[in-house]
Write an enzyme that holds these catalytic residues in place. Structure first.
Site, mmCIF file in Angstrom:
data_model
loop_
_atom_site.group_PDB
_atom_site.id
_atom_site.type_symbol
_atom_site.label_atom_id
_atom_site.label_comp_id
_atom_site.label_asym_id
_atom_site.label_seq_id
_atom_site.Cartn_x
_atom_site.Cartn_y
_atom_site.Cartn_z
ATOM 1 N N ASP A 1 0.747 -14.298 -12.573
ATOM 2 C CA ASP A 1 0.544 -15.816 -12.342
ATOM 3 C C ASP A 1 1.416 -16.402 -13.477
ATOM 4 O OD1 ASP A 1 0.322 -16.382 -9.639
ATOM 5 O OD2 ASP A 1 -1.043 -16.852 -9.790
ATOM 6 N N GLU B 1 -4.235 -17.962 -16.471
ATOM 7 C CA GLU B 1 -2.710 -17.016 -16.074
ATOM 8 C C GLU B 1 -1.644 -18.952 -15.421
ATOM 9 O OE1 GLU B 1 -4.172 -15.655 -11.316
ATOM 10 O OE2 GLU B 1 -5.732 -17.147 -12.672
ATOM 11 N N CYS C 1 -5.114 -7.888 -16.640
ATOM 12 C CA CYS C 1 -5.738 -7.697 -15.406
ATOM 13 C C CYS C 1 -4.390 -7.779 -14.367
ATOM 14 C CB CYS C 1 -6.813 -7.756 -15.005
ATOM 15 S SG CYS C 1 -6.408 -9.529 -14.544
ATOM 16 N N HIS D 1 0.691 -1.420 -0.349
ATOM 17 C CA HIS D 1 -0.119 0.615 0.130
ATOM 18 C C HIS D 1 0.905 1.123 0.206
ATOM 19 C CE1 HIS D 1 -3.649 -1.880 1.457
ATOM 20 N NE2 HIS D 1 -3.962 -2.127 -0.089
#
Length: 579
Positions: free
Chosen positions: A463, A439, A510, A195
């Site tokens: 991934d 993935e 994504c 974060h």
């Protein structure tokens, strides 16, 4: 003689300023036994420290103003919520009562347990959330020890134009230092998905993490250059080099000024191709910042957080309320909800799936594999997503598909969920689109078969790269091998996009690569038309898109795909993406 220290550049840009070294140091947490008669007093001491820390964070949050306020406060809100969560508010109190230990030690035990839980997760993004636990617990412990480090008080201005060097920094630290005018920061630890670094990108503060031992090589107030684009800190530069970086800094300032003007404007290439720029979210509260930034839609709504830190899985109604809140906030923009991606390492308080961790969780019973093994966990989520589709455009995305049988089984369960809702008279969208995340390398190679069964595909690069190159990108020992430009990775990405085009279905991306502007032109050249990323990256990607000619990029991208060697590939990439 010039000194160059390398790390991972997580927020782009050039900064020039004097070093300000922060010595947080490791907290020396005392452990002692308290008399039974003092238990209530010790529990009260813990609660006062939690309340004091919460008020401190709320005060910092209240100081934030401006167009980025929603994005930034969401990070602080996460930490404030953690202080109220039973994992920190109740479990340490229970440890004090049962073990007769002091509050600092009880917090340490709970922190270690939570970090172990996050460490075992396979999703790199979720795994990086352990930093938040560490930051929050550390702040409470400093309060308990009366070492709350107010050396960076909001009213001070001594960081104006400085480059802060620290072991690690919390989102609250960054907010305070931003108010004091810091130019950049460099940490010895931390990852690209924390974060703290996401916040740095939101605030456009040049940032480099993972520069081990930098505080041993640099003096306080020494003039430094931070090159966030290349992940390098430079010291003792000659005047010619400094002029070069000052020129780059001015170019960067002009670049940043153009970004704000892109809010609300469409992402269309120079040759007229409409590109969809979508956002990745993980909490219903994230939807507001998505709408404010003008993202076309939510391309990835991670649902795992609903299932974590609780004794029982969320019920169907609770899930429905969470999903429909996002749908309503988006006011008609599509929301792609990813079904749960739980790993067998039990990121839950109780193993309600009765799943035993395997020897290698990365390759074990996770995501769709676990959902198919335990339909009692999966069915309520399918019904909740379907019910949410009655309130606005929703798509459902299945993670980590590796063979066609999994698609058949998932589609069968979805069909059964539809019948159950129909029989109960519950409204839902009967034509809700079902897509799959690509993935696994095998799924990418066979993407044409997957495309024939699904309504859309989404490439999860985090991934896909990890599995293709057989490396754990969180592992410091092998992260140097993590390479989105590896020929095998590029071939797989191109194969998936081509398969989608051939089948006439949309393909999005994504993973982290979608929000990294270094790869935007390459992906446009591959024919990608849907990018989903953290909202903080959206305007930068939009600027690249609107200044690109996709047709011209296709030629260079094709040449890069066929490059005969690494030198040729690197030269072509620099020509393709001269950032």
């Amino acid at each position: 003689m010039s000194l160059a220290l390398a790390g991972t550049g997580v927020s782009r840009g050039i900064a020039i300023g004097k070093a300000h070294i922060v010595q947080h140091g490791q907290l020396d947490i005392p452990e002692y036994v308290i008399p039974k008669r003092r238990v209530d007093t010790e529990v009260q001491r813990l609660r006062l420290a939690l309340d004091s820390t919460r008020r401190e964070l709320e005060s910092i949050s209240a100081q934030i103003s401006g167009s980025l306020s929603t994005e930034i406060t969401s990070f602080l809100d996460t930490h404030i919520l953690m202080l109220r969560d039973s994992a920190l508010a109740e479990v340490p109190a229970h440890l004090i009562r049962t073990q007769l230990c002091n509050a600092e030690w009880a917090l340490k035990q709970q922190r270690d347990a939570l970090v172990r839980m996050f460490d075992e997760m396979e999703d790199p993004y979720l795994r990086s959330r352990k930093d938040d636990v560490d930051h929050v617990v550390n702040r409470v412990q400093r309060t308990l020890l009366d070492q709350d480090g107010r050396e960076h008080g909001a009213g001070e201005k001594r960081l104006q134009g400085c480059i802060v060097l620290a072991d690690d920094l919390t989102p609250a630290d960054i907010v305070l230092m931003h108010h004091q005018g810091l130019a950049a920061f460099v940490t010895e630890f931390g990852g690209p998905l924390s974060h703290t670094t996401i916040l740095a990108r939101s605030l456009r503060i040049p940032t480099i993490v993972g520069v081990h031992h930098i505080r041993q090589f640099v003096r306080d107030e020494e003039l430094l250059v931070v090159d966030g684009d290349r992940g390098v800190v430079l010291a003792d530069l000659d005047e010619a080099s400094l002029r070069h970086y000052r020129r780059r800094q001015k170019q960067q300032q002009r670049y940043n000024a153009t970004l704000a003007r892109l809010r609300g404007k469409p992402a269309i290439t120079r040759d007229g191709r409409v590109i969809k720029l979508q956002a990745n979210i993980e909490l219903p509260g994230d939807a507001e910042s998505v709408r404010k930034l003008g993202a076309d839609s939510v391309g990835l709504y991670r649902t795992e957080f609903l299932f974590m830190n609780r004794d029982e899985p969320p019920g169907e109604d609770e899930q429905f309320e969470a999903y429909v809140r996002v749908v309503r906030e988006l006011s008609g923009a599509p929301v792609t909800i990813r079904t749960i991606d739980l790993a067998p390492d039990k990121p839950l308080k109780s193993d309600y799936g009765n799943v035993v961790p395997g020897a290698n969780p990365a390759l074990g019973l996770r995501a769709i594999r676990r959902c198919l093994r335990d339909p009692t966990l999966f069915r309520p989520q399918l019904r909740a997503i379907l019910r949410a589709s009655a309130h606005g455009p929703v798509r459902m995305m299945i993670p980590m598909l590796s063979n066609l049988q999994e698609i058949s089984q998932a589609l069968q369960l979805i069909a059964e969920a539809k019948r159950e809702l129909h029989d109960k008279g519950e409204p839902f969208d009967p034509d809700l689109e079902i897509g799959g995340m690509i993935e696994v390398p095998a799924a990418a190679v066979a993407a044409h078969l997957f495309a024939a069964r699904l309504d859309f595909l989404s490439i999860g690069t985090n991934d896909l790269i990890q599995y293709t190159l057989a490396i754990d990108r969180i592992d410091d020992d092998v992260t140097y091998l993590y390479d989105p430009l590896h020929p095998a990775v590029l071939q797989l990405i191109h194969t998936v996009i081509h398969a989608g085009h051939e089948a006439g279905i949309p393909v999005s991306m994504c993973g982290e690569m979608a929000g990294d502007v270094r790869y935007t032109r390459l992906l446009l050249g591959f024919g990608l038309t849907e990018f989903s990323m953290h909202p903080a990256s959206l305007l930068e990607v939009k600027r690249i898109v609107t200044n690109s000619d996709a047709s011209e990029l296709m030629v260079l991208s094709r040449q890069l795909l066929d490059a005969s060697g690494p030198d040729v590939a690197e030269a072509l990439f620099r020509k393709l993406s001269p950032l």
